[in-house]
Design an enzyme around this catalytic site. Sequence first.
Site, PDB file in Angstrom:
ATOM      1  N   SER A   1     -14.481  32.628  35.086  1.00 56.11           N
ATOM      2  CA  SER A   1     -15.130  31.444  34.511  1.00 56.11           C
ATOM      3  C   SER A   1     -14.716  31.196  33.057  1.00 56.11           C
ATOM      4  O   SER A   1     -14.484  30.042  32.680  1.00 56.11           O
ATOM      5  CB  SER A   1     -16.657  31.576  34.611  1.00 56.11           C
ATOM      6  OG  SER A   1     -17.042  31.559  35.968  1.00 56.11           O
TER       7      SER A   1
ATOM      8  N   LYS B   1     -27.516  36.679  41.087  1.00 49.51           N
ATOM      9  CA  LYS B   1     -27.726  35.302  41.566  1.00 49.51           C
ATOM     10  C   LYS B   1     -29.108  35.088  42.203  1.00 49.51           C
ATOM     11  O   LYS B   1     -29.696  34.028  42.047  1.00 49.51           O
ATOM     12  CB  LYS B   1     -26.636  34.912  42.562  1.00 49.51           C
ATOM     13  CG  LYS B   1     -25.258  34.780  41.925  1.00 49.51           C
ATOM     14  CD  LYS B   1     -24.280  34.270  42.959  1.00 49.51           C
ATOM     15  CE  LYS B   1     -22.854  34.420  42.510  1.00 49.51           C
ATOM     16  NZ  LYS B   1     -21.917  33.910  43.512  1.00 49.51           N
TER      17      LYS B   1
ATOM     18  N   ASP C   1     -21.671  26.384  44.591  1.00 46.48           N
ATOM     19  CA  ASP C   1     -20.733  26.733  45.667  1.00 46.48           C
ATOM     20  C   ASP C   1     -20.744  25.659  46.759  1.00 46.48           C
ATOM     21  O   ASP C   1     -19.735  25.441  47.432  1.00 46.48           O
ATOM     22  CB  ASP C   1     -21.085  28.091  46.288  1.00 46.48           C
ATOM     23  CG  ASP C   1     -20.621  29.248  45.422  1.00 46.48           C
ATOM     24  OD1 ASP C   1     -19.770  29.024  44.537  1.00 46.48           O
ATOM     25  OD2 ASP C   1     -21.121  30.376  45.611  1.00 46.48           O
TER      26      ASP C   1
ATOM     27  N   ALA D   1     -21.775  35.792  57.234  1.00 44.08           N
ATOM     28  CA  ALA D   1     -23.167  35.340  57.115  1.00 44.08           C
ATOM     29  C   ALA D   1     -23.787  35.833  55.811  1.00 44.08           C
ATOM     30  O   ALA D   1     -24.978  36.112  55.738  1.00 44.08           O
ATOM     31  CB  ALA D   1     -23.977  35.819  58.320  1.00 44.08           C
TER      32      ALA D   1
ATOM     33  N   GLY E   1     -23.888  35.357  51.289  1.00 49.02           N
ATOM     34  CA  GLY E   1     -24.290  34.292  50.374  1.00 49.02           C
ATOM     35  C   GLY E   1     -23.370  33.082  50.445  1.00 49.02           C
ATOM     36  O   GLY E   1     -23.834  31.929  50.449  1.00 49.02           O
TER      37      GLY E   1
ATOM     38  N   LEU F   1     -12.433  30.965  51.892  1.00 45.05           N
ATOM     39  CA  LEU F   1     -13.092  31.080  50.592  1.00 45.05           C
ATOM     40  C   LEU F   1     -12.468  32.158  49.717  1.00 45.05           C
ATOM     41  O   LEU F   1     -12.647  32.169  48.505  1.00 45.05           O
ATOM     42  CB  LEU F   1     -14.595  31.371  50.775  1.00 45.05           C
ATOM     43  CG  LEU F   1     -15.495  30.127  50.820  1.00 45.05           C
ATOM     44  CD1 LEU F   1     -15.114  29.212  51.961  1.00 45.05           C
ATOM     45  CD2 LEU F   1     -16.949  30.491  50.881  1.00 45.05           C
TER      46      LEU F   1
ATOM     47  N   GLY G   1      -9.546  28.973  48.760  1.00 47.78           N
ATOM     48  CA  GLY G   1     -10.661  29.459  47.945  1.00 47.78           C
ATOM     49  C   GLY G   1     -10.458  29.206  46.455  1.00 47.78           C
ATOM     50  O   GLY G   1     -11.434  29.022  45.724  1.00 47.78           O
TER      51      GLY G   1
HETATM   52  P1  NAP Z   1     -21.429  38.879  50.885  1.00 45.78           P
HETATM   53  O1  NAP Z   1     -22.748  38.196  50.734  1.00 45.78           O
HETATM   54  O2  NAP Z   1     -21.287  40.309  50.511  1.00 45.78           O
HETATM   55  O3  NAP Z   1     -20.966  38.701  52.432  1.00 45.78           O
HETATM   56  C1  NAP Z   1     -19.801  39.335  52.891  1.00 45.78           C
HETATM   57  C2  NAP Z   1     -19.500  38.890  54.315  1.00 45.78           C
HETATM   58  O4  NAP Z   1     -18.271  39.489  54.736  1.00 45.78           O
HETATM   59  C3  NAP Z   1     -20.565  39.323  55.337  1.00 45.78           C
HETATM   60  O5  NAP Z   1     -20.669  38.349  56.332  1.00 45.78           O
HETATM   61  C4  NAP Z   1     -19.956  40.622  55.880  1.00 45.78           C
HETATM   62  O6  NAP Z   1     -20.422  40.952  57.172  1.00 45.78           O
HETATM   63  C5  NAP Z   1     -18.495  40.245  55.931  1.00 45.78           C
HETATM   64  N1  NAP Z   1     -17.655  41.449  55.941  1.00 45.78           N
HETATM   65  C6  NAP Z   1     -17.418  42.304  54.918  1.00 45.78           C
HETATM   66  N2  NAP Z   1     -16.586  43.296  55.311  1.00 45.78           N
HETATM   67  C7  NAP Z   1     -16.294  43.058  56.629  1.00 45.78           C
HETATM   68  C8  NAP Z   1     -15.503  43.739  57.608  1.00 45.78           C
HETATM   69  N3  NAP Z   1     -14.812  44.854  57.296  1.00 45.78           N
HETATM   70  N4  NAP Z   1     -15.423  43.206  58.842  1.00 45.78           N
HETATM   71  C9  NAP Z   1     -16.095  42.064  59.153  1.00 45.78           C
HETATM   72  N5  NAP Z   1     -16.877  41.395  58.281  1.00 45.78           N
HETATM   73  C10 NAP Z   1     -16.975  41.883  57.026  1.00 45.78           C
HETATM   74  O7  NAP Z   1     -20.291  38.133  50.053  1.00 45.78           O
HETATM   75  P2  NAP Z   1     -20.243  36.570  49.669  1.00 45.78           P
HETATM   76  O8  NAP Z   1     -20.856  36.399  48.333  1.00 45.78           O
HETATM   77  O9  NAP Z   1     -20.754  35.791  50.816  1.00 45.78           O
HETATM   78  O10 NAP Z   1     -18.665  36.357  49.475  1.00 45.78           O
HETATM   79  C11 NAP Z   1     -17.798  36.371  50.597  1.00 45.78           C
HETATM   80  C12 NAP Z   1     -16.392  35.953  50.186  1.00 45.78           C
HETATM   81  O11 NAP Z   1     -16.416  34.605  49.696  1.00 45.78           O
HETATM   82  C13 NAP Z   1     -15.784  36.783  49.055  1.00 45.78           C
HETATM   83  O12 NAP Z   1     -14.408  36.960  49.341  1.00 45.78           O
HETATM   84  C14 NAP Z   1     -15.949  35.917  47.828  1.00 45.78           C
HETATM   85  O13 NAP Z   1     -14.990  36.169  46.832  1.00 45.78           O
HETATM   86  C15 NAP Z   1     -15.753  34.547  48.454  1.00 45.78           C
HETATM   87  N6  NAP Z   1     -16.351  33.464  47.650  1.00 45.78           N
HETATM   88  C16 NAP Z   1     -15.504  32.544  47.134  1.00 45.78           C
HETATM   89  C17 NAP Z   1     -16.002  31.495  46.387  1.00 45.78           C
HETATM   90  C18 NAP Z   1     -15.047  30.494  45.839  1.00 45.78           C
HETATM   91  O14 NAP Z   1     -15.419  29.726  44.944  1.00 45.78           O
HETATM   92  N7  NAP Z   1     -13.830  30.428  46.367  1.00 45.78           N
HETATM   93  C19 NAP Z   1     -17.381  31.386  46.168  1.00 45.78           C
HETATM   94  C20 NAP Z   1     -18.234  32.344  46.723  1.00 45.78           C
HETATM   95  C21 NAP Z   1     -17.700  33.400  47.464  1.00 45.78           C
HETATM   96  P3  NAP Z   1     -21.745  41.848  57.366  1.00 45.78           P
HETATM   97  O15 NAP Z   1     -22.914  40.888  57.279  1.00 45.78           O
HETATM   98  O16 NAP Z   1     -21.576  42.434  58.712  1.00 45.78           O
HETATM   99  O17 NAP Z   1     -21.756  42.861  56.258  1.00 45.78           O
END
Ligand code: NAP
Length: 283
Positions: free
Chosen positions: A20, A69, A104, A131, A133, A219, A242
């Site tokens: 940021s 958050k 987001d 599933a 954030g 993403l 992303g």
């Molecule tokens: P989070 O709340 O920790 O959720 C992670 C997700 O990934 C869960 O659904 C988790 O499944 C799944 N996961 C993790 N390891 C896995 C594996 N080995 N096999 C299958 N599923 C797996 O994280 P988040 O905040 O939602 O962020 C997720 C991604 O989005 C990150 O890469 C983040 O950098 C990206 N993001 C990007 C932006 C952007 O502006 N581009 C904004 C926000 C987030 P389980 O529920 O089974 O653990």
Amino acid sequence: MTATGRAACVIGWPVEHSRSPLIHTYWLRRYRIAGEYRREAVPPEGLAAFLASLAGRGYVGANVTVPHKEAALALSRPDDRARAVGAANTLWFDGATLRSTNTDVEGFLNNLDAGVPRWDRDPGSAVVLGAGGAARAVIYGLITRGLKRLVLVNRTRARAELLRQQFGQPIEVASWEELDAALADAALLVNTTTLGMQGQPELEVAVARLPSHAIVADLVYAPARTRLLVDAQARGLRTADGLGMLLHQAVRGFALWFGKMPEVTPQLRALVEADIASQPAKP
Ligand code: NAP
């Protein structure tokens, strides 16, 4: 120079990884605004006191990143988006009231709008992987754009079921084993998992099963070109990445704090992409 003397910050623990400051400092220079954007490393037990003293520290607002958050949502007056997503990432003052939102949602939607204009004219059904954030922001955004069917696939099925309870009718929960079948009539595939991120396992998706009109959004922004996007483009599918979402989600905070709606330009994109490429270990 516009001498606003305003300052904003990103609050996290740790916070060094945040991009940021790079984004907001670029816009401050580009629009010749004499403001500042800083990093503030605040441990979880110090967040309430830090936010209570935010204005006193000279800040007009802040971004909030991991792990704050959800706590920031509870310590501010959230808008509908932040409430629906269950997390706040942008704070600002409305008089003496600390308000919050989740950018987001618009980051995802505006990036799709920019990359694939009119994608939502006849959106059909979407498949969302993950599933957490980020998935909540994506699902909320897709529902506001009129998506009627959304197949949600997550490693931990119970988390997907919780989102189905929260968002209701458009959501159907499916297992990874059912993914191939769901892809066959998906107009939009969105990866919101961490799979494909640097340091994480690769995301295995049979892109060949998607219809030829499908759009693929990822993403993950480190790397900027994930294998999912490379495979989708090789098939001639339209994509949204992303990195674009990361830049678009930053727009509203800057406008709220510094009074100027900034533009997401190719130069800004190149700057952040180069930073990601030069420091691959950053999450
Ligand atoms: P989070 O709340 O920790 O959720 C992670 C997700 O990934 C869960 O659904 C988790 O499944 C799944 N996961 C993790 N390891 C896995 C594996 N080995 N096999 C299958 N599923 C797996 O994280 P988040 O905040 O939602 O962020 C997720 C991604 O989005 C990150 O890469 C983040 O950098 C990206 N993001 C990007 C932006 C952007 O502006 N581009 C904004 C926000 C987030 P389980 O529920 O089974 O653990």
